[in-house]
Design a protein around this motif. Structure first.
Motif, short mmCIF file in Angstrom:
data_model
loop_
_atom_site.label_atom_id
_atom_site.label_comp_id
_atom_site.label_asym_id
_atom_site.label_seq_id
_atom_site.Cartn_x
_atom_site.Cartn_y
_atom_site.Cartn_z
N HIS A 1 0.62 -1.16 -0.12
CA HIS A 1 0.17 -0.07 0.01
C HIS A 1 0.83 1.35 0.04
CE1 HIS A 1 -2.72 -3.08 1.37
NE2 HIS A 1 -3.72 -2.54 0.92
N THR B 1 -0.28 4.60 -0.81
CA THR B 1 -1.24 5.50 -0.55
C THR B 1 -2.06 5.24 0.52
OG1 THR B 1 -3.02 4.97 -2.11
CG2 THR B 1 -1.00 6.34 -3.18
N ALA B 2 -2.47 6.51 1.16
CA ALA B 2 -3.33 6.40 2.13
C ALA B 2 -3.86 7.95 2.38
CB ALA B 2 -2.94 6.06 3.62
N LEU B 3 -5.08 7.98 2.84
CA LEU B 3 -5.92 9.19 3.05
C LEU B 3 -5.49 9.91 4.43
CD1 LEU B 3 -7.91 11.56 2.02
CD2 LEU B 3 -9.89 9.99 2.98
N ILE C 1 -5.22 12.68 -0.56
CA ILE C 1 -4.41 11.32 -0.40
C ILE C 1 -2.89 11.52 -0.50
CG2 ILE C 1 -4.14 9.30 -2.03
CD1 ILE C 1 -7.10 9.66 -2.88
N PHE D 1 -12.83 11.52 -1.81
CA PHE D 1 -11.64 10.70 -2.51
C PHE D 1 -11.64 9.28 -2.84
CE2 PHE D 1 -9.77 14.55 0.28
CZ PHE D 1 -8.98 14.94 -0.80
N ASP E 1 -10.41 7.63 -5.91
CA ASP E 1 -8.91 7.63 -5.98
C ASP E 1 -8.11 6.76 -4.98
OD1 ASP E 1 -8.42 9.46 -8.41
OD2 ASP E 1 -9.12 10.90 -7.03
N LEU E 2 -8.87 6.29 -3.86
CA LEU E 2 -8.49 5.55 -3.01
C LEU E 2 -9.05 3.95 -3.03
CD1 LEU E 2 -7.13 6.45 -0.14
CD2 LEU E 2 -9.50 6.46 0.76
N ASP E 3 -7.65 2.97 -2.82
CA ASP E 3 -8.10 1.58 -2.88
C ASP E 3 -8.94 1.19 -1.61
OD1 ASP E 3 -6.34 1.47 -4.61
OD2 ASP E 3 -4.53 0.81 -3.33
N SER F 1 -7.35 0.93 1.42
CA SER F 1 -6.39 1.77 1.92
C SER F 1 -7.11 2.47 3.43
CB SER F 1 -6.25 3.00 1.23
OG SER F 1 -5.61 2.49 -0.14
N VAL G 1 -7.14 5.12 6.69
CA VAL G 1 -7.47 6.66 6.85
C VAL G 1 -6.98 7.10 8.12
CG1 VAL G 1 -9.20 8.36 7.19
CG2 VAL G 1 -9.60 6.52 5.68
N ALA H 1 -1.62 10.04 7.43
CA ALA H 1 -1.60 9.16 6.60
C ALA H 1 -0.65 7.96 6.83
CB ALA H 1 -1.55 9.65 5.12
#
Length: 255
Positions: free
Chosen positions: A4, A6-8, A21, A58, A61-63, A66, A68, A246
């Motif tokens: 992973h 990316t994260a928010l 993100i 978001f 654009d977020l898995d 993912s 938060v 994040a």
């Protein structure tokens, strides 16, 4: 880091709730930041509803799995909010992390705002590659702090509330005091000198990092401080809380 990348991150402030993100490899926003005004009163229910709006914004654009990360201007102990600054007092003793997880249907990490900012500066900013003891302080309405040792965060340090000369430290040395009293930087520096000298004597850190809005003027006051410890300005500015939240959420959820 896990697969992973990316994260928010969401930063709950007194005036606005902001999210973006984050590219966790680069420590940068991978989307434009979105801001929604903080509700009045800023009760847990009202704030969580805004956080849910940001997550929905978001979502494309977020898995799906993912995490938060959410910052709050409060002490957070194992997901339980223990104080409240610039948010409604009903947050005190509220199980914030669990409530957010239930509302969002995602892995959530709820963290103190200064802790999130400090962790971001450690991994991506002014304290990158420093593996000793780092203390970040944010100079603003009060004084926030983050304590990190060998790349590990020691949460909820609250060094702005040290008693110094019979006073709560932030009542004497926060940048809001400079503004209220109309002090020049030369007049303000003795207050900072006293504060950082005490913190230095107590902890003997390897590095101080100074954040908050005042850090943009760091060249006007940091060189005037006489400390053994190197002291530098934060580099991520108001992005730090979102980035740190994040990263902490990703680590908690996926290692």
């Amino acid at each position: 880091m896990s697969k992973h990348t990316t994260a928010l991150g969401i930063d709950i402030g007194g005036s606005g709730i902001k999210g973006a993100i984050v590219d966790l490899k680069k420590g940068e926003f991978s989307t434009k930041r979105k801001k929604i005004l903080t509700p009045k009163p800023a009760t847990p229910e009202a704030v969580i509803a805004i956080v849910a709006q940001l997550v929905a914004h978001f979502a494309d654009d977020l898995d799906k799995d993912s995490a938060v990360g959410v910052t709050v201007p409060a002490v957070v102990q194992h997901g339980l909010v223990r104080s409240a600054a610039n948010i409604d007092p009903s947050w005190i003793d509220f199980e914030g992390e669990g409530a957010l997880r239930k509302a969002l249907g995602r892995d959530v990490a709820l963290v103190n705002d200064a802790d999130a900012a400090g962790y971001a500066e450690l991994l991506y900013g002014a304290a990158k590659d420093e593996d000793g003891l780092v203390i970040l302080t944010t100079l603003g309405t009060g004084i926030g702090s983050a304590l990190m040792y060998r790349n590990m965060l020691v949460p909820n340090s609250e060094l702005g509330h040290l008693e110094i000369d019979g006073h709560d430290a932030e009542k004497e040395a926060a940048s809001s005091v400079k503004d209220t009293l109309g002090l020049t930087y030369e007049q303000y520096v003795p207050r900072l000198q006293r504060y950082y000298s005490v913190v230095e004597a107590l902890f003997s850190p390897d590095l101080f990092v100074v954040g908050g809005g005042i850090s943009k003027d760091s060249d006007q006051f940091l060189p005037l401080l006489k400390l053994r410890t190197p002291i530098v300005a934060a580099t991520l500015q108001n992005r730090a809380g979102i980035i740190g939240a994040a990263r902490l959420a990703q680590e908690a959820a996926h290692g």
